[in-house]
Design an enzyme around this catalytic site. Structure first.
Site, PDB file in Angstrom:
ATOM      1  N   GLU A 109      29.569  -5.115 -17.735  1.00  0.00           N
ATOM      2  CA  GLU A 109      30.215  -5.203 -16.427  1.00  0.00           C
ATOM      3  C   GLU A 109      29.358  -4.537 -15.368  1.00  0.00           C
ATOM      4  O   GLU A 109      28.646  -3.574 -15.650  1.00  0.00           O
ATOM      5  CB  GLU A 109      31.534  -4.432 -16.439  1.00  0.00           C
ATOM      6  CG  GLU A 109      32.472  -4.818 -17.516  1.00  0.00           C
ATOM      7  CD  GLU A 109      33.557  -3.775 -17.734  1.00  0.00           C
ATOM      8  OE1 GLU A 109      34.390  -3.974 -18.611  1.00  0.00           O
ATOM      9  OE2 GLU A 109      33.558  -2.750 -17.034  1.00  0.00           O
ATOM     10  N   CYS A 128      27.526  -0.287  -9.261  1.00  0.00           N
ATOM     11  CA  CYS A 128      27.719   0.468 -10.493  1.00  0.00           C
ATOM     12  C   CYS A 128      27.269  -0.422 -11.641  1.00  0.00           C
ATOM     13  O   CYS A 128      27.790  -1.525 -11.800  1.00  0.00           O
ATOM     14  CB  CYS A 128      29.192   0.840 -10.622  1.00  0.00           C
ATOM     15  SG  CYS A 128      29.596   1.656 -12.159  1.00  0.00           S
ATOM     16  N   CYS A 177      28.983   1.502 -26.133  1.00  0.00           N
ATOM     17  CA  CYS A 177      28.427   2.859 -26.100  1.00  0.00           C
ATOM     18  C   CYS A 177      28.732   3.518 -27.438  1.00  0.00           C
ATOM     19  O   CYS A 177      29.805   3.315 -28.002  1.00  0.00           O
ATOM     20  CB  CYS A 177      29.046   3.670 -24.962  1.00  0.00           C
ATOM     21  SG  CYS A 177      28.370   5.346 -24.825  1.00  0.00           S
ATOM     22  N   CYS A 224      33.650   8.799 -26.680  1.00  0.00           N
ATOM     23  CA  CYS A 224      34.600   9.618 -25.917  1.00  0.00           C
ATOM     24  C   CYS A 224      35.983   8.945 -25.992  1.00  0.00           C
ATOM     25  O   CYS A 224      36.104   7.762 -25.647  1.00  0.00           O
ATOM     26  CB  CYS A 224      34.152   9.767 -24.468  1.00  0.00           C
ATOM     27  SG  CYS A 224      32.450  10.361 -24.316  1.00  0.00           S
ATOM     28  N   CYS A 281      37.716   6.789 -23.066  1.00  0.00           N
ATOM     29  CA  CYS A 281      36.895   5.770 -22.409  1.00  0.00           C
ATOM     30  C   CYS A 281      36.971   4.463 -23.174  1.00  0.00           C
ATOM     31  O   CYS A 281      36.743   4.426 -24.385  1.00  0.00           O
ATOM     32  CB  CYS A 281      35.455   6.273 -22.345  1.00  0.00           C
ATOM     33  SG  CYS A 281      34.255   5.015 -21.898  1.00  0.00           S
ATOM     34  N   GLY A 338      28.026   2.269 -21.146  1.00  0.00           N
ATOM     35  CA  GLY A 338      26.864   2.813 -21.849  1.00  0.00           C
ATOM     36  C   GLY A 338      26.437   4.188 -21.407  1.00  0.00           C
ATOM     37  O   GLY A 338      26.812   4.668 -20.337  1.00  0.00           O
ATOM     38  N   GLU A 339      25.653   4.818 -22.259  1.00  0.00           N
ATOM     39  CA  GLU A 339      25.084   6.136 -21.977  1.00  0.00           C
ATOM     40  C   GLU A 339      23.625   5.915 -21.586  1.00  0.00           C
ATOM     41  O   GLU A 339      22.781   5.617 -22.451  1.00  0.00           O
ATOM     42  CB  GLU A 339      25.222   7.035 -23.220  1.00  0.00           C
ATOM     43  CG  GLU A 339      24.389   8.300 -23.208  1.00  0.00           C
ATOM     44  CD  GLU A 339      24.526   9.131 -21.940  1.00  0.00           C
ATOM     45  OE1 GLU A 339      25.646   9.326 -21.434  1.00  0.00           O
ATOM     46  OE2 GLU A 339      23.473   9.596 -21.437  1.00  0.00           O
ATOM     47  N   LEU A 372      31.227  16.399 -17.665  1.00  0.00           N
ATOM     48  CA  LEU A 372      31.599  17.622 -18.400  1.00  0.00           C
ATOM     49  C   LEU A 372      33.005  17.489 -18.987  1.00  0.00           C
ATOM     50  O   LEU A 372      33.201  17.648 -20.176  1.00  0.00           O
ATOM     51  CB  LEU A 372      31.488  18.833 -17.472  1.00  0.00           C
ATOM     52  CG  LEU A 372      31.267  20.160 -18.186  1.00  0.00           C
ATOM     53  CD1 LEU A 372      29.928  20.187 -18.908  1.00  0.00           C
ATOM     54  CD2 LEU A 372      31.376  21.337 -17.225  1.00  0.00           C
ATOM     55  N   ASN A 389      41.723   7.106 -15.504  1.00  0.00           N
ATOM     56  CA  ASN A 389      42.207   5.726 -15.490  1.00  0.00           C
ATOM     57  C   ASN A 389      42.630   5.431 -16.929  1.00  0.00           C
ATOM     58  O   ASN A 389      41.776   5.274 -17.796  1.00  0.00           O
ATOM     59  CB  ASN A 389      41.058   4.818 -15.040  1.00  0.00           C
ATOM     60  CG  ASN A 389      41.553   3.474 -14.572  1.00  0.00           C
ATOM     61  OD1 ASN A 389      42.676   3.084 -14.853  1.00  0.00           O
ATOM     62  ND2 ASN A 389      40.705   2.764 -13.866  1.00  0.00           N
ATOM     63  N   CYS A 410      35.119   2.208 -16.400  1.00  0.00           N
ATOM     64  CA  CYS A 410      34.151   1.895 -17.411  1.00  0.00           C
ATOM     65  C   CYS A 410      34.696   1.141 -18.623  1.00  0.00           C
ATOM     66  O   CYS A 410      35.512   1.654 -19.376  1.00  0.00           O
ATOM     67  CB  CYS A 410      33.637   3.276 -17.806  1.00  0.00           C
ATOM     68  SG  CYS A 410      32.507   3.406 -19.087  1.00  0.00           S
TER      69      CYS A 410
HETATM   70  N1  SAH Z   1      28.007   7.317 -20.304  1.00  0.00           N
HETATM   71  C1  SAH Z   1      27.825   7.922 -19.056  1.00  0.00           C
HETATM   72  C2  SAH Z   1      27.946   6.976 -17.893  1.00  0.00           C
HETATM   73  C3  SAH Z   1      29.004   5.919 -17.963  1.00  0.00           C
HETATM   74  S1  SAH Z   1      30.666   6.490 -17.868  1.00  0.00           S
HETATM   75  C4  SAH Z   1      28.764   9.110 -18.900  1.00  0.00           C
HETATM   76  O1  SAH Z   1      29.674   9.248 -19.705  1.00  0.00           O
HETATM   77  O2  SAH Z   1      28.529   9.884 -17.990  1.00  0.00           O
HETATM   78  C5  SAH Z   1      30.822   6.910 -16.151  1.00  0.00           C
HETATM   79  C6  SAH Z   1      31.888   7.936 -15.865  1.00  0.00           C
HETATM   80  O3  SAH Z   1      33.192   7.390 -16.071  1.00  0.00           O
HETATM   81  C7  SAH Z   1      31.777   9.168 -16.753  1.00  0.00           C
HETATM   82  O4  SAH Z   1      31.909  10.337 -15.994  1.00  0.00           O
HETATM   83  C8  SAH Z   1      32.954   8.971 -17.680  1.00  0.00           C
HETATM   84  O5  SAH Z   1      33.362  10.185 -18.243  1.00  0.00           O
HETATM   85  C9  SAH Z   1      33.978   8.335 -16.757  1.00  0.00           C
HETATM   86  N2  SAH Z   1      35.074   7.670 -17.447  1.00  0.00           N
HETATM   87  C10 SAH Z   1      35.047   6.961 -18.588  1.00  0.00           C
HETATM   88  N3  SAH Z   1      36.282   6.503 -18.894  1.00  0.00           N
HETATM   89  C11 SAH Z   1      37.106   6.925 -17.913  1.00  0.00           C
HETATM   90  C12 SAH Z   1      38.506   6.770 -17.666  1.00  0.00           C
HETATM   91  N4  SAH Z   1      39.289   6.092 -18.497  1.00  0.00           N
HETATM   92  N5  SAH Z   1      39.011   7.336 -16.553  1.00  0.00           N
HETATM   93  C13 SAH Z   1      38.215   8.030 -15.703  1.00  0.00           C
HETATM   94  N6  SAH Z   1      36.899   8.211 -15.892  1.00  0.00           N
HETATM   95  C14 SAH Z   1      36.342   7.664 -16.986  1.00  0.00           C
HETATM   96 FE1  SF4 Z   2      31.510   8.544 -23.215  1.00  0.00          FE
HETATM   97 FE2  SF4 Z   2      30.221   7.520 -21.064  1.00  0.00          FE
HETATM   98 FE3  SF4 Z   2      29.955   6.377 -23.473  1.00  0.00          FE
HETATM   99 FE4  SF4 Z   2      32.261   6.176 -22.204  1.00  0.00          FE
HETATM  100  S1  SF4 Z   2      30.318   5.322 -21.551  1.00  0.00           S
HETATM  101  S2  SF4 Z   2      31.964   6.691 -24.405  1.00  0.00           S
HETATM  102  S3  SF4 Z   2      32.362   8.159 -21.173  1.00  0.00           S
HETATM  103  S4  SF4 Z   2      29.297   8.440 -22.914  1.00  0.00           S
END
Ligand code: SAH
Ligand code: SF4
Length: 387
Positions: free
Chosen positions: A115, A128, A135, A139, A142, A202-203, A260, A335, A378
């Protein structure tokens, strides 16, 4: 721990059990300018054609041979076929916020789904982008993390998302956002992509080489690249410490965002599983070194999850860890992902969290929730598109 654990990651190949995922075709945007000249020469063309092709892709946002009228008719098709293969096919497009937020679900050549989201504001346009299909970081809050990793994107697949956004903007189909308070939306007009954030699927630092190559393509001046300012590119990471250190040495002063989500290891171990490898102190140490080397303020991302990480004492602890450093906190109302019991913090709790950070002298903003109605967070759209 409150809230459900994610389902076990799906096997690689999230777009379907029989689908094979493979290497994307080579594209001009994967190559350095010297490699492009060599590739063009290899096709029996004069090397300056590399700059012509680059200008079409990075400056005019086209890869259609019939639009490249400055190239001899006899060479156009072969050059475009060899160096500008189609990488992204739109699968679904969703808009909201009066048309100023547009999310696209793309199908890659091998069927993988990613996306990108374009957000037009009165003073800037942010794209974005995704850096991986899926990924592997797991987490639990996510949607992308719950599906596991399908594959890394190539540099060109990342850049092509931005080029597609630029093409859409140039077409005049994205209305301009009216300044706050005026209501309605301003007419569509010429605008450029001013900011790129690696906050899609993705990371990015787990796909280091392609992401750094993509940043170079995005920020190199025309015709080598798109000419976007480096300071307007943000790489968001879960905290892969060695890669943050490596990025600091690239002399690419892009903005670093660190996700964080908890100031203490006990909780962060569960919200961001990679914390077991690189705990909070190490992640912040790498962030401060990044800030020192680049002079850039680090953005600390913190998704507020009701009754999970939003307690006043955690705001206090976070404030004490960040005070005096070159950082600001971006609070993100969670979200919720489908099927999860977790939800966003109550407004008063969010306000109190922000107040405590500000009281500790830490700059704090609350991220706007653009795109909520279109599963802006995401991975949510791809998660739904999966069978
Ligand atoms: N993987 C990277 C970048 C992509 S995620 C990272 O984790 O930083 C981009 C941001 O969206 C990150 O800060 C992530 O923690 C946040 N994110 C992911 N799922 C989310 C959700 N359900 N609600 C709010 N923020 C979310
Ligand atoms: Fe975690 Fe970012 Fe990967 Fe989602 S995209 S699993 S927030 S590292």
């Amino acid at each position: 721990m409150p809230g459900p654990r994610p389902a076990a990651p799906a096997p690689a190949g999230g777009a379907g059990p029989q689908r094979r995922h493979g290497k994307p075709p080579r594209h001009l945007a994967d190559l350095t300018p010297a490699e492009r000249r060599a590739a063009v020469a290899g096709l029996g063309e004069p090397p300056f054609r590399a700059a012509q092709l680059s200008r079409h892709f990075f400056g005019r946002f086209t890869q259609r041979a019939d639009e490249m009228t400055d190239l001899p008719r006899g060479s156009r098709d072969a050059l475009a076929a060899a160096l500008l293969p189609r990488l992204l096919t739109p699968q679904r497009e969703l808009t909201c916020d009066g048309g100023t937020t547009r999310k696209t679900l793309w199908r890659l050549a091998d069927g993988a789904l990613v996306e990108s989201v374009l957000m037009r504001y009165p003073d800037r346009v942010t794209m974005c982008v995704s850096s991986q299909a899926g990924c592997g970081m797991g987490c639990p809050f996510c949607a992308t993390g719950q599906a596991g990793l399908t594959r890394n994107l190539s540099a060109a697949e990342i850049v092509a998302q931005v080029v597609a956004g630029a093409r859409l903007l140039a077409s005049g189909r994205v209305p301009g956002a009216a300044p706050r308070g005026r209501g309605g939306s301003a007419p569509a007009g010429a605008a450029r992509i001013s900011n790129v954030v690696f906050m899609g699927m993705g990371e990015p630092l787990a796909n280091y080489a392609s992401v750094v190559a993509a940043i170079r393509r995005l920020t190199d001046p025309l015709p080598e690249g798109m000419g976007i300012s480096r300071r307007s590119v943000t790489v968001s990471t879960v905290g892969l410490v060695p890669a943050i250190t490596r990025l600091a040495a690239e002399r690419l002063p892009v903005t670093l965002a660190v996700s964080l989500h908890a100031p203490d290891d006990a909780l962060r171990d569960t919200l961001v599983p990679v914390n077991r490898r690189w705990p909070v102190a190490e992640v912040l140490g790498a962030a401060w070194r990044y800030a020192a080397v680049t002079g850039r303020r680090v953005s600390v991302e913190y998704a507020l999850i009701r009754d999970v990480n939003d307690q006043a004492w955690r705001a206090g602890l976070l404030g004490s860890l960040l005070a005096g450093h070159l950082a600001h906190v971006n609070l993100i109302p969670l979200n919720p992902t489908p099927g999860s019991a977790w939800t966003a913090s109550r407004p008063q709790v969010q306000q109190e969290f922000a107040r405590r950070l500000a009281a500790a002298g830490v700059p704090v903003t609350v991220r706007d929730t653009r795109g909520r109605e279109i599963d802006g967070a995401c991975g949510q759209l791809a998660a739904r598109a999966r069978p």
